[in-house]
Design a protein around this motif. Sequence first.
Motif, PDB file in Angstrom:
ATOM      1  N   UNK A  67       0.822  -1.207   0.000  1.00 59.86           N
ATOM      2  CA  UNK A  67       0.000   0.000   0.000  1.00 59.86           C
ATOM      3  C   UNK A  67       0.859   1.260   0.000  1.00 59.86           C
ATOM      4  N   UNK A  68       2.040   1.188   0.599  1.00 62.68           N
ATOM      5  CA  UNK A  68       2.966   2.307   0.495  1.00 62.68           C
ATOM      6  C   UNK A  68       3.407   2.518  -0.952  1.00 62.68           C
ATOM      7  N   UNK A  69       3.602   1.413  -1.674  1.00 58.79           N
ATOM      8  CA  UNK A  69       3.974   1.521  -3.085  1.00 58.79           C
ATOM      9  C   UNK A  69       2.869   2.198  -3.888  1.00 58.79           C
ATOM     10  N   UNK A  70       1.630   1.901  -3.556  1.00 62.12           N
ATOM     11  CA  UNK A  70       0.520   2.536  -4.253  1.00 62.12           C
ATOM     12  C   UNK A  70       0.479   4.036  -3.973  1.00 62.12           C
ATOM     13  N   UNK A  71       0.850   4.438  -2.760  1.00 60.48           N
ATOM     14  CA  UNK A  71       0.908   5.862  -2.431  1.00 60.48           C
ATOM     15  C   UNK A  71       1.961   6.549  -3.300  1.00 60.48           C
ATOM     16  N   UNK A  72       3.104   5.886  -3.508  1.00 62.94           N
ATOM     17  CA  UNK A  72       4.147   6.444  -4.375  1.00 62.94           C
ATOM     18  C   UNK A  72       3.635   6.655  -5.794  1.00 62.94           C
ATOM     19  N   UNK A  73       2.877   5.678  -6.317  1.00 61.96           N
ATOM     20  CA  UNK A  73       2.299   5.822  -7.650  1.00 61.96           C
ATOM     21  C   UNK A  73       1.289   6.967  -7.680  1.00 61.96           C
ATOM     22  N   UNK A  74       0.455   7.055  -6.639  1.00 59.41           N
ATOM     23  CA  UNK A  74      -0.540   8.122  -6.591  1.00 59.41           C
ATOM     24  C   UNK A  74       0.130   9.489  -6.575  1.00 59.41           C
ATOM     25  N   UNK A  75       1.225   9.621  -5.846  1.00 61.04           N
ATOM     26  CA  UNK A  75       1.959  10.893  -5.786  1.00 61.04           C
ATOM     27  C   UNK A  75       2.464  11.284  -7.172  1.00 61.04           C
ATOM     28  N   UNK A  76       2.952  10.299  -7.942  1.00 57.68           N
ATOM     29  CA  UNK A  76       3.432  10.586  -9.294  1.00 57.68           C
ATOM     30  C   UNK A  76       2.272  10.948 -10.220  1.00 57.68           C
ATOM     31  N   UNK A  77       1.164  10.210 -10.134  1.00 54.52           N
ATOM     32  CA  UNK A  77       0.007  10.512 -10.981  1.00 54.52           C
ATOM     33  C   UNK A  77      -0.563  11.897 -10.678  1.00 54.52           C
ATOM     34  N   UNK A  78      -0.477  12.320  -9.402  1.00 56.05           N
ATOM     35  CA  UNK A  78      -1.014  13.628  -9.012  1.00 56.05           C
ATOM     36  C   UNK A  78      -0.288  14.774  -9.706  1.00 56.05           C
ATOM     37  N   UNK A  79       0.939  14.518 -10.185  1.00 58.94           N
ATOM     38  CA  UNK A  79       1.686  15.544 -10.922  1.00 58.94           C
ATOM     39  C   UNK A  79       1.189  15.710 -12.354  1.00 58.94           C
ATOM     40  N   UNK A  80       0.323  14.793 -12.816  1.00 57.69           N
ATOM     41  CA  UNK A  80      -0.188  14.807 -14.193  1.00 57.69           C
ATOM     42  C   UNK A  80       0.976  14.922 -15.187  1.00 57.69           C
ATOM     43  N   UNK A  81       1.913  13.984 -15.129  1.00 56.32           N
ATOM     44  CA  UNK A  81       3.141  14.122 -15.924  1.00 56.32           C
ATOM     45  C   UNK A  81       2.926  13.770 -17.395  1.00 56.32           C
ATOM     46  N   UNK A  82       3.841  14.246 -18.223  1.00 54.00           N
ATOM     47  CA  UNK A  82       3.903  13.820 -19.620  1.00 54.00           C
ATOM     48  C   UNK A  82       4.816  12.600 -19.765  1.00 54.00           C
ATOM     49  N   UNK A  83       5.765  12.458 -18.846  1.00 49.26           N
ATOM     50  CA  UNK A  83       6.675  11.310 -18.833  1.00 49.26           C
ATOM     51  C   UNK A  83       6.779  10.793 -17.408  1.00 49.26           C
ATOM     52  N   UNK A  84       6.531   9.515 -17.227  1.00 48.99           N
ATOM     53  CA  UNK A  84       6.592   8.887 -15.910  1.00 48.99           C
ATOM     54  C   UNK A  84       7.664   7.809 -15.922  1.00 48.99           C
ATOM     55  N   UNK A  85       8.622   7.909 -15.011  1.00 46.95           N
ATOM     56  CA  UNK A  85       9.669   6.897 -14.856  1.00 46.95           C
ATOM     57  C   UNK A  85       9.399   6.135 -13.570  1.00 46.95           C
TER      58      UNK A  85
END
Length: 533
Positions: free
Chosen positions: A432-450
Motif C-alpha cells: 500500500x505504500x507503493x501505491x501511495x508512491x504511484x498516486x503521488x506521481x500521478x497527481x503531478x499529471x506528468x507527460x513522462x513517468x519513470x
Amino acid sequence: MSDTLLLELQNIGKEYYGNRVLSNVSFSLRAGEILGLVGENGAGKSTLMNILFGMPVIAQTGGYEGTVLMDGRPVRFASPHEALEAGIGMVHQEFSLIPGFTATENILLNREVLNPSLLEYVFSSRMATLDRGSMRGRAERAIRTLGVDISPDMTVAEMPVGYKQFIEIAREIDRSKTRLLFLDEPTAVLTESEAEILLAALRALAEKGIAIVFISHRLHEVKDLCNRIVVLRDGAVIRDADAGKATIREIASWMVGRHVETAGEEASSRRPVPQTEPVLKVEHLWVDMPGETVRDVSFEVRKGEIFGIGGLAGHGKLGIPNGIMGLHPAGGRVEFLGKRVPLNRPRRALDRRMAFVSEDRRGVGLLLDERIDWNITFTAMQVQGRFLKGIPHLLQLRDDRAMTEEAERFIRALDIKCTGPSQRAGELSGGNQQKICLAKAFALRPDLLLVCEPTRGIDVGAKELVLNTLRNYNEEHGITIIVASSELEELRSICDRIAVVGEGRIAGVLLASRPAEDFGLLMMGQSVEEAAV
C-alpha cells in the motif's frame, strides 16, 4: 522435517486504531519445516510477524489476543531481543543495514568478537579491541552458506540491492541460537538466478532443523520451496494446504477471492506498438549510482509508449531512471520534447512535467510520519502550486479539502487499504505504500513517468491492479512511461519495447512480443539476430 512442534499459534487477533487486522489466526510449524505464508497486502502477514518477533508497535497499540507456544510453552515476547534469545530470526522486507559498515560489520553487529586485553579487565569491555580476523571468518562462513560470492570487506553502500538482501539473511544465519527464521519477501529484490541460489540455501538450512516461515508474492517460489502453505485473507486463515498439491492458480484465487490473470494471459491481448516520433532521447548517459553504475547508454522512447528497462541486478537498469531524474551524479545528454533536460537537478526534471517513482519507497518515495493526503499532494503543491488557495505569489494557504478529495480519489482508484486520508503512510503495509508512491506521481499529471520496480513486494492481486493502472493511465492520458523492473514477464506483459541492460550498457532493445529466450540471451551477454528495433 521433524515431527516435533516448534511453534503453535492459537486464535491470534489484533486491532490497529479500531481496524481489525487479524482474527483467530491458528496454525503450527515443525522443526525443519518450510511454511509459505501468503496473502494480499494488508492481509495481516506483517502484523503477525511483528507479534511473533515482539516488535514494540504491538505493545504500543494495545497488544494482541490469543496464545503463542514455542516447544509447547506459552511465550509473549516484549521485545525483539527476547525473540532473538528464544532463537527467532527475522529478515524484514525493508533493509536494516548500516550503509557505511562492511558486510562483516553488519553481519556481526552487536555480536562482535573481541580480543581479550588487560585494559578490558581493569577498566571495562569498552577498552577491548575487535578480533577482525575471527569476525571476517564468521562472516565468510555465513555468506558461503548462502552460496553467493560477496566480499566480506565490501561496504553496504557499494552493494547492489540483491547483495544487501543476502547480507540481511547472512546476519540471521550467523546467530548460533537461530531455530526459527522469518523471511519477509526475501527474493523481491533478487534476479531469478540469485533467487534460485537463495532457495537452495534455505532448503539446506531446513535440513539442519531450522524452521522457516517464507513470506513471498512469487507464488512459483512458494510452491517449489515450501512444505505447506497458509493463506491469509482479510486477517483470517483461508487455507492451510500441502504445497505440493496446490496449483499456483489455486493459491492466487485463495489469496484474492477471485480469478487472477497471469502475465502470459495479459500478453495475449497486446496492443500494436506506437509508431510515433521520439519524445525522449538519451545519448551516452553515465550515472554514478552505488551498485547500479551506468557506463554509456543511448536510446529513444516514442510518444505514448511504455518502454521497459530490464537486466540482471547491479548492471544499471535502476541507475538509468535515477540518473535521468538527477538523483545521482550523471553525465551525457537527455532531451525531452526537443528540449535538453539538465542532469543532476531533480527540480528541473519535475518542471519539465517528468515524474518519478523510486525503487526505495521508504527512503526516497514517502514521508512516513505524514498523512496519506500530504504524501500524495505535497510534490504537486511544491512544483506546480496546486492544492493552494488565496492570492498567487502573495498569500496562499494549503487547501485541505482539495488535498483530501485528491487522496480519496486515488485511494479508491488504487484500492489502497487504509483507514482514510489522514492515516500516516508509515502505518501502511509495503504494498500500500507503493501505491501511495504511484498516486503521488500521478497527481503531478506528468507527460513522462519513470517507474522503478513498481510491483516490488506487492501481492499478485495488487500487481495486476498496479500494472493495469499504469496501462490505463498511458492509454487514457497519453502519458509516456518508462518502467525499470527485475520482473521480465511483467515487463513483457505491459511494455511495447524492452531495453536489456548489461554491465552498464544497452545490450539490445527488443519488442516485448519476442520470446523470453531472446531476452535471456541478451542478459547473458549473447547476441540475438535482429534484436534492435
